[in-house]
Scaffold this motif. Structure first.
Motif, PDB file in Angstrom:
ATOM      1  N   GLY A  52       1.202  -1.323   0.391  1.00  0.00           N
ATOM      2  CA  GLY A  52      -0.529   0.071   0.092  1.00  0.00           C
ATOM      3  C   GLY A  52       0.938   1.641   0.066  1.00  0.00           C
ATOM      4  O   GLY A  52       1.777   1.188  -0.599  1.00  0.00           O
ATOM      5  N   THR A  53       0.190   2.239   0.500  1.00  0.00           N
ATOM      6  CA  THR A  53       1.098   3.374   0.090  1.00  0.00           C
ATOM      7  C   THR A  53       1.563   3.890   1.947  1.00  0.00           C
ATOM      8  O   THR A  53       0.750   3.619   3.115  1.00  0.00           O
ATOM      9  N   SER A  54       2.784   4.606   2.193  1.00  0.00           N
ATOM     10  CA  SER A  54       3.029   4.309   4.224  1.00  0.00           C
ATOM     11  C   SER A  54       3.429   6.107   3.617  1.00  0.00           C
ATOM     12  O   SER A  54       3.927   6.534   2.411  1.00  0.00           O
ATOM     13  N   ILE A  55       2.956   7.227   4.613  1.00  0.00           N
ATOM     14  CA  ILE A  55       3.385   8.811   4.753  1.00  0.00           C
ATOM     15  C   ILE A  55       3.553   8.981   5.969  1.00  0.00           C
ATOM     16  O   ILE A  55       2.898   8.568   7.303  1.00  0.00           O
ATOM     17  N   THR A  56       4.563   9.622   6.064  1.00  0.00           N
ATOM     18  CA  THR A  56       5.566   9.801   7.504  1.00  0.00           C
ATOM     19  C   THR A  56       5.312  11.906   7.446  1.00  0.00           C
ATOM     20  O   THR A  56       5.325  12.208   6.350  1.00  0.00           O
ATOM     21  N   LEU A  57       3.931  11.597   7.935  1.00  0.00           N
ATOM     22  CA  LEU A  57       4.438  13.468   9.436  1.00  0.00           C
ATOM     23  C   LEU A  57       5.490  14.040   9.940  1.00  0.00           C
ATOM     24  O   LEU A  57       5.045  13.191  10.797  1.00  0.00           O
ATOM     25  N   LYS A  58       5.354  14.913   9.808  1.00  0.00           N
ATOM     26  CA  LYS A  58       6.770  15.244  10.822  1.00  0.00           C
ATOM     27  C   LYS A  58       5.731  16.413  11.861  1.00  0.00           C
ATOM     28  O   LYS A  58       5.231  17.301  10.808  1.00  0.00           O
ATOM     29  N   ALA A  59       5.195  16.913  12.757  1.00  0.00           N
ATOM     30  CA  ALA A  59       4.950  17.553  13.048  1.00  0.00           C
ATOM     31  C   ALA A  59       5.679  18.740  13.574  1.00  0.00           C
ATOM     32  O   ALA A  59       6.723  19.014  13.827  1.00  0.00           O
ATOM     33  N   LYS A  60       4.784  19.978  13.818  1.00  0.00           N
ATOM     34  CA  LYS A  60       6.131  21.261  13.531  1.00  0.00           C
ATOM     35  C   LYS A  60       5.237  22.433  14.347  1.00  0.00           C
ATOM     36  O   LYS A  60       4.131  22.457  13.748  1.00  0.00           O
ATOM     37  N   ALA A  61       6.108  23.040  15.547  1.00  0.00           N
ATOM     38  CA  ALA A  61       5.491  23.667  16.223  1.00  0.00           C
ATOM     39  C   ALA A  61       5.162  24.970  15.974  1.00  0.00           C
ATOM     40  O   ALA A  61       6.665  25.286  14.740  1.00  0.00           O
ATOM     41  N   GLU A  62       4.736  25.670  16.310  1.00  0.00           N
ATOM     42  CA  GLU A  62       4.272  27.316  15.546  1.00  0.00           C
ATOM     43  C   GLU A  62       5.355  27.978  16.543  1.00  0.00           C
ATOM     44  O   GLU A  62       5.845  27.608  17.534  1.00  0.00           O
ATOM     45  N   GLN A 373       3.877  18.119   8.100  1.00  0.00           N
ATOM     46  CA  GLN A 373       4.080  18.377   7.297  1.00  0.00           C
ATOM     47  C   GLN A 373       4.768  17.400   6.842  1.00  0.00           C
ATOM     48  O   GLN A 373       4.945  16.527   7.530  1.00  0.00           O
ATOM     49  N   THR A 374       3.970  16.984   5.683  1.00  0.00           N
ATOM     50  CA  THR A 374       4.483  15.692   4.746  1.00  0.00           C
ATOM     51  C   THR A 374       5.675  15.412   4.315  1.00  0.00           C
ATOM     52  O   THR A 374       6.353  16.046   3.189  1.00  0.00           O
ATOM     53  N   GLN A 375       6.342  14.102   5.019  1.00  0.00           N
ATOM     54  CA  GLN A 375       8.036  14.120   4.882  1.00  0.00           C
ATOM     55  C   GLN A 375       8.281  13.383   4.134  1.00  0.00           C
ATOM     56  O   GLN A 375       8.643  13.327   2.615  1.00  0.00           O
TER      57      GLN A 375
END
Length: 590
Positions: A52-62, A373-375
């Motif tokens: 399938g598809t693997s999506i890596t998301l990275k948290a971004k603080a304001e 953010q989508t890494q």
């Protein structure tokens, strides 16, 4: 000996087994026909079996809120993203944290991957902002004077009390109108000329070595006007950058897609309602009007905020009577308000089923505590591979073969009933799993396969309970036909209790677990229910019919119901010849 009353049935009897067999046959034919008619003739496989598809998301603080990236907020984000993705169906998507600031989302092949990626990547806060101006997405020259002859668009016809879900691409505000709207909006704390937020209108700017003056509302208004005029929503980079760094309590600009490739740009006021104020939202079909709408319910605090903003907007002309639903800096819908609304509202317009359900899903699960953010987005192959899947299926086949061998050796001809029942149960399980794939997005992963294999033992156990009850009745000296009927009530009670315990365990496991374990619990619960259906509508009626045959009814040695094999002694028979008693005989008695 009194004759039995006419029409009286034996205890637990079944007068017409043909009806039950016809019912389950009709169900099998209908389900199988539906499977071939839908074109989905195989179960949909999970990511561990089919990739399938693997999506890596990275948290971004304001800026200034670096502490927001913490375990609590990350776990909250995982829960919302999982519900958002699985809102597309029971897709068995895996959502989990990796390290301190990353989230991994695995989506099985066969899901609408493009749609899922869009909803996974859309992870910013959700806001409801009043619309100050809207025009087409192309850049324009900065306004210096009021253009003559500009026309405002006609408001769309909407049922009273509802809101319209269409976003007009027609220019709807002149330059002077925009300036007046900005002036009103900037009575609140003003933004900096670059659009980055300052804590308040009177706050002192950070020292940079050069004295800076706090921008006046007129300067901020002019800067935002220029930004709105220069914004090109046809450029993906500008669309993404629009509104970045702007706090909720400040005006901003944003883009919205009216139709594929058709964009409008919006000048928006400060946020009045946040996504967390939405309690529930869903796309539903209105039978009376024959159209798809999106219904929204707000929390107690959200109801008060929504009532306040809709009361103001309903008194304005188009486009100032609209509020924009902004997610990740993009306007997903900009409906107009016709009257004051509070605890609930609906959005109506040019929705189809897909767009209404998508918007409802976004409104329900859009408020994340962090932005991401989508890494990376990678297509992955099956984690186990074809060899491991083949090995698992071989193991299941071996287990099934051992069960069949045991039944044949121990029950002989009676094993035919058990094998046929297992075949019916396997067919129903396969067909239903194939239909559940397109229906609710069910994906068959390896734990689900394990649940199906475990179910073989549960189903075989039900047959064994019934067969042993029949044998006990035969050991008590009864023939097969009454033994089959008398054994059924006791066996039925035991089977129902056993299956209830199995189903309860599966239900609890399904509720309290996440990810792949849900597949095991779902399959175990499904096969447990099918076991009851097969035993009641197939196994028992078949035994009733076989009891009327000579091979089983007379207890043939190969039937598995031979009285001698079961240890039943034939009853003592009286001899017709009278044996003379020993000793003298009385003539009178003779």
């Amino acid at each position: 000996m009194a004759a039995p009353k006419k029409g009286r049935r034996p205890a637990g009897g079944q007068s017409r087994p043909g009806r039950a067999l016809a019912l389950i046959l009709i169900a099998m034919v209908a389900l199988t026909g539906g499977m071939f008619w839908s074109g989905h003739t195989t179960p949909r496989l999970g990511i561990d079996l089919a990739g399938g598809t693997s999506i890596t998301l990275k948290a971004k603080a304001e800026p200034g809120q670096e502490s927001a990236v913490n375990e609590t907020n990350m776990n909250t984000a995982v829960d919302i993203i999982e519900r958002r993705v699985n809102g597309l169906g029971v897709s068995e998507a895996e959502v989990q944290t990796q390290g301190r600031e990353n989230i991994i989302v695995n989506i099985p092949r066969g899901t609408n991957e493009k749609q899922a990626r869009e909803q996974v990547g859309t992870t910013a806060q959700l806001y409801f902002r009043p619309v100050l101006a809207v025009t087409n997405g192309a850049p324009q020259a900065a306004p210096t004077a009021t253009p003559s002859g500009s026309a405002s668009p006609k408001p769309s016809a909407t049922p009273s009390g509802a809101t319209a879900g269409e976003k007009s691409a027609t220019p709807s505000a002149t330059a002077s109108t925009q300036g007046r709207a900005l002036t009103e909006a900037l009575k609140a704390p003003s933004p900096t000329p670059t659009g980055s937020a300052s804590p308040s209108s009177s706050a002192t700017p950070k020292a940079t070595g050069t004295p800076q003056a706090t921008p006046t509302p007129d300067a901020a208004s002019a800067a935002l006007e220029q930004k709105f005029a220069a914004l090109n929503c046809l450029d993906p980079k500008q669309r993404t950058a629009a509104g970045q760094g702007v706090k909720p309590d400040q005006p901003t600009v944003a883009c919205g897609e009216d139709a594929p490739g058709v964009w409008s740009k919006y000048l928006l006021g400060p946020a009045e309602v946040e996504g967390r104020d939405v309690d529930d939202a869903k796309g539903v079909f209105d039978q009376q009007r024959g159209m798809w709408i999106v219904t929204m319910d707000f929390t107690d605090g959200g109801s008060k905020k929504f009532q306040s903003i809709t009361g103001k907007l309903s008194q304005q002309a188009d486009p100032q009577n609209r509020f924009a639903i902004v997610l990740d800096g993009e306007v997903v819908s900009a409906p107009s308000v016709r009257q004051t609304l509070s605890a609930s509202a609906e959005i109506s317009g040019s929705f189809n089923q897909q767009s209404a359900q998508d918007l409802g899903n976004i409104l329900s699960y859009g408020a994340l505590p962090l932005s991401f953010q989508t890494q990376s987005v990678d297509t992955v192959t099956a984690a186990l591979g074809d060899e491991q899947l083949e090995a698992g299926l071989i193991a299941g086949a071996i287990g099934l073969a051992l069960v069949v061998i045991y039944l044949v050796v121990y029950y002989r001809g009676l094993s035919l009933v058990a094998i046929l029942s297992l075949g019916v149960s396997a067919l129903l399980t396969y067909v239903i799993m194939s239909l559940l794939g397109p229906a609710i997005g069910f994906a068959l992963n390896l734990p689900a396969v394990c649940g199906a294999i475990v179910a073989i033992g549960i189903t075989a156990d039900s047959f064994i309970v019934y067969f042993e009850r029949i044998r006990d009745e035969i050991r008590d000296g009864r023939t097969l036909r009454p033994a089959v009927e008398r054994a059924w009530p006791r066996a039925r009670r035991t089977i129902l209790v056993s299956d209830f315990v199995s189903f309860l365990a599966a239900a609890v496991l399904f509720v309290v677990t996440v990810g792949k374990v849900k597949g095991f619990a779902f399959t175990l619960g499904l096969t447990t229910l099918l076991d009851i259906v097969v035993v009641f509508l197939f196994t028992k009626p078949v035994m009733t019919l076989l009891a009327r045959t000579k091979f089983f009814g007379d207890g043939h040695p190969l039937s598995g119901l031979d009285p001698k094999t079961l240890g039943v002694k034939p009853p003592l028979r009286r001899s017709r010849r009278t044996t003379a008693p020993a000793g003298p005989v009385d003539p009178k008695e003779a």
